[in-house]
Scaffold this motif. Structure first.
Motif, PDB file in Angstrom:
ATOM      1  N   GLN A 107      26.200 -13.705  52.044  1.00 47.07           N
ATOM      2  CA  GLN A 107      25.133 -14.028  50.889  1.00 47.07           C
ATOM      3  C   GLN A 107      25.584 -12.863  49.710  1.00 47.07           C
ATOM      4  N   GLN A 108      25.763 -11.738  50.064  1.00 45.99           N
ATOM      5  CA  GLN A 108      26.067 -10.692  49.101  1.00 45.99           C
ATOM      6  C   GLN A 108      27.350 -11.051  48.577  1.00 45.99           C
ATOM      7  N   LYS A 109      28.320 -11.629  49.312  1.00 48.96           N
ATOM      8  CA  LYS A 109      29.530 -11.936  48.596  1.00 48.96           C
ATOM      9  C   LYS A 109      29.427 -13.022  47.262  1.00 48.96           C
ATOM     10  N   ARG A 110      28.340 -13.987  47.853  1.00 50.12           N
ATOM     11  CA  ARG A 110      28.331 -14.953  46.664  1.00 50.12           C
ATOM     12  C   ARG A 110      27.213 -14.670  45.810  1.00 50.12           C
ATOM     13  N   PHE A 111      25.947 -13.981  46.048  1.00 49.26           N
ATOM     14  CA  PHE A 111      25.090 -13.885  45.151  1.00 49.26           C
ATOM     15  C   PHE A 111      24.465 -12.439  45.068  1.00 49.26           C
ATOM     16  N   GLY A 112      25.213 -11.479  45.456  1.00 48.23           N
ATOM     17  CA  GLY A 112      25.087 -10.067  45.442  1.00 48.23           C
ATOM     18  C   GLY A 112      25.263  -9.659  43.739  1.00 48.23           C
ATOM     19  N   PRO A 113      24.824  -8.297  43.545  1.00 50.75           N
ATOM     20  CA  PRO A 113      25.042  -7.822  42.188  1.00 50.75           C
ATOM     21  C   PRO A 113      26.140  -7.865  41.566  1.00 50.75           C
ATOM     22  N   ASN A 114      27.444  -7.784  42.659  1.00 51.36           N
ATOM     23  CA  ASN A 114      28.819  -7.999  42.116  1.00 51.36           C
ATOM     24  C   ASN A 114      29.460  -9.322  42.913  1.00 51.36           C
ATOM     25  N   GLY A 115      28.523 -10.078  43.335  1.00 48.87           N
ATOM     26  CA  GLY A 115      29.115 -11.253  43.977  1.00 48.87           C
ATOM     27  C   GLY A 115      29.694 -12.309  43.048  1.00 48.87           C
ATOM     28  N   ASP A 116      30.063 -13.375  43.602  1.00 44.48           N
ATOM     29  CA  ASP A 116      31.171 -14.281  43.151  1.00 44.48           C
ATOM     30  C   ASP A 116      30.235 -15.013  41.821  1.00 44.48           C
ATOM     31  N   LEU A 117      28.781 -15.395  42.147  1.00 47.05           N
ATOM     32  CA  LEU A 117      28.043 -15.907  40.974  1.00 47.05           C
ATOM     33  C   LEU A 117      28.036 -14.903  39.814  1.00 47.05           C
ATOM     34  N   PHE A 118      27.678 -13.767  39.820  1.00 37.72           N
ATOM     35  CA  PHE A 118      27.861 -12.810  38.861  1.00 37.72           C
ATOM     36  C   PHE A 118      29.066 -12.739  38.049  1.00 37.72           C
ATOM     37  N   ILE A 119      30.060 -12.839  38.975  1.00 38.80           N
ATOM     38  CA  ILE A 119      31.449 -12.465  38.190  1.00 38.80           C
ATOM     39  C   ILE A 119      31.894 -13.943  37.557  1.00 38.80           C
ATOM     40  N   GLN A 120      31.641 -14.865  37.919  1.00 41.68           N
ATOM     41  CA  GLN A 120      32.136 -16.302  37.392  1.00 41.68           C
ATOM     42  C   GLN A 120      30.996 -16.369  36.025  1.00 41.68           C
ATOM     43  N   LYS A 121      29.788 -16.206  36.299  1.00 45.30           N
ATOM     44  CA  LYS A 121      28.892 -16.307  35.069  1.00 45.30           C
ATOM     45  C   LYS A 121      29.495 -15.442  33.822  1.00 45.30           C
ATOM     46  N   ARG A 122      29.885 -14.337  34.365  1.00 46.95           N
ATOM     47  CA  ARG A 122      30.383 -13.262  33.214  1.00 46.95           C
ATOM     48  C   ARG A 122      31.589 -14.222  32.905  1.00 46.95           C
ATOM     49  N   ARG A 123      32.440 -14.516  33.380  1.00 48.41           N
ATOM     50  CA  ARG A 123      33.945 -15.180  32.947  1.00 48.41           C
ATOM     51  C   ARG A 123      33.327 -16.386  32.273  1.00 48.41           C
ATOM     52  N   LEU A 124      32.418 -17.029  32.585  1.00 47.25           N
ATOM     53  CA  LEU A 124      31.998 -18.102  31.590  1.00 47.25           C
ATOM     54  C   LEU A 124      31.417 -17.892  30.359  1.00 47.25           C
TER      55      LEU A 124
END
Length: 289
Positions: A106-123
């Motif tokens: 869960q942390q890996k996907r939705f944490g403060p530095n997770g995949d969702l945060f990184i991919q949104k930033r890249r987007l």
């Protein structure tokens, strides 16, 4: 909160000051609405839809694992009275590791530095960079002194529509998108001549993009190192758990074998004793010649 409040006071003071001297210096102020711009960029919306599909897939995976853990816990509660203390501890440890793994996922996907945060930033980053370029061009061409982002942390208490240049930015973004589709040599040469006029500005933006990319790469490297460290620790703990589990199972097997051996010995002694008594009786019953 204090910093934002102080910044708001400074901006309001500045706007009052700007209004007082506007007649003398001709200060021009504009703003953009980044949320509105993002909603009207087709590439961003398509990428957002793809990201949302990934997010839904991650959520389904997590829900399935949580459901599995809940079933394991129910089964243990139902079977607890039939199990030895060692087996109960073993099952509880299995559940503990499962819970820990899903929390880490869960942390890996939705944490403060997770995949969702990184991919949104890249987007968002490419669109933000394009908006930055467009704002620079508009400010330079139309002599704006200050341009703010309405959707940022700075709160606008009031904003007149005539100062909104979001549509102008979108127009430039659309033109830039169409330029990428040009194929004829004439159009390419015309584009090259137009771009030469902004070499200095593009260099500044390029330097900024490189700096952003370097920061992003460094952060990703640190995240990978932390992940590798966590995986190593988890693997060591899992190995320790498996070894302890194997020892417990071996101990239980030895105990069981010992009990079975004792039972067999008792049965054999009992049979031997019965056979001996029977022989004595038979000898006593023989007639005397």
């Amino acid at each position: 909160m204090k910093t934002k409040g102080l910044l708001l006071v400074v901006i309001i003071s500045f706007l009052f000051f700007a209004n007082s001297v506007q007649a003398q210096k001709g200060i021009r102020i504009g703003y953009i609405d980044m949320d509105y711009i993002l909603e009207n960029v087709a590439e961003y919306n398509e990428a957002s839809a793809d990201l949302e599909k990934k997010v839904q897939k991650w959520k389904v995976e997590i829900e399935a694992e949580l459901k599995n853990i809940e079933e394991m816990r129910k089964d243990l509660n139902n079977e607890r009275v039939l199990l030895t203390k060692e087996l109960i501890e073993e099952r509880e440890e299995d559940i503990f590791f499962k819970e820990k793994e899903i929390l880490e996922y869960q942390q890996k996907r939705f944490g403060p530095n997770g995949d969702l945060f990184i991919q949104k930033r890249r987007l968002v980053q490419p669109v933000q960079d394009q908006v930055f370029i467009a704002v620079q061009e508009i400010a330079k061409n139309k002599k704006y002194d200050f341009i703010f982002d309405k959707s940022a942390d700075i709160v606008m208490l009031y904003s007149a529509d005539r100062y909104d240049i979001s549509d102008q930015v979108l127009l430039r973004l659309n033109r830039a998108s169409k330029r990428k589709q040009l194929t004829t040599k004439k159009e390419k040469k015309s584009l090259e001549r137009a771009e030469k006029r902004n070499v200095e500005q593009e260099k500044e933006v390029s330097d900024r993009e490189r700096a952003v990319q370097q920061n992003l790469t460094e952060r990703e490297r640190l995240l990978e190192e932390r992940k590798a460290e966590r995986d190593s620790i988890r693997a060591a703990k899992k190995k320790e758990f498996e070894e302890r589990r194997a020892r417990l199972l071996e101990l239980q097997k030895r105990k069981k074998d010992s009990i079975n051996t004792l039972k067999e010995q008792k049965e054999k002694l009992k049979e031997d004793g019965t056979s001996s008594d029977s022989n004595k009786i038979n000898e006593n019953e023989k007639p005397n010649n």
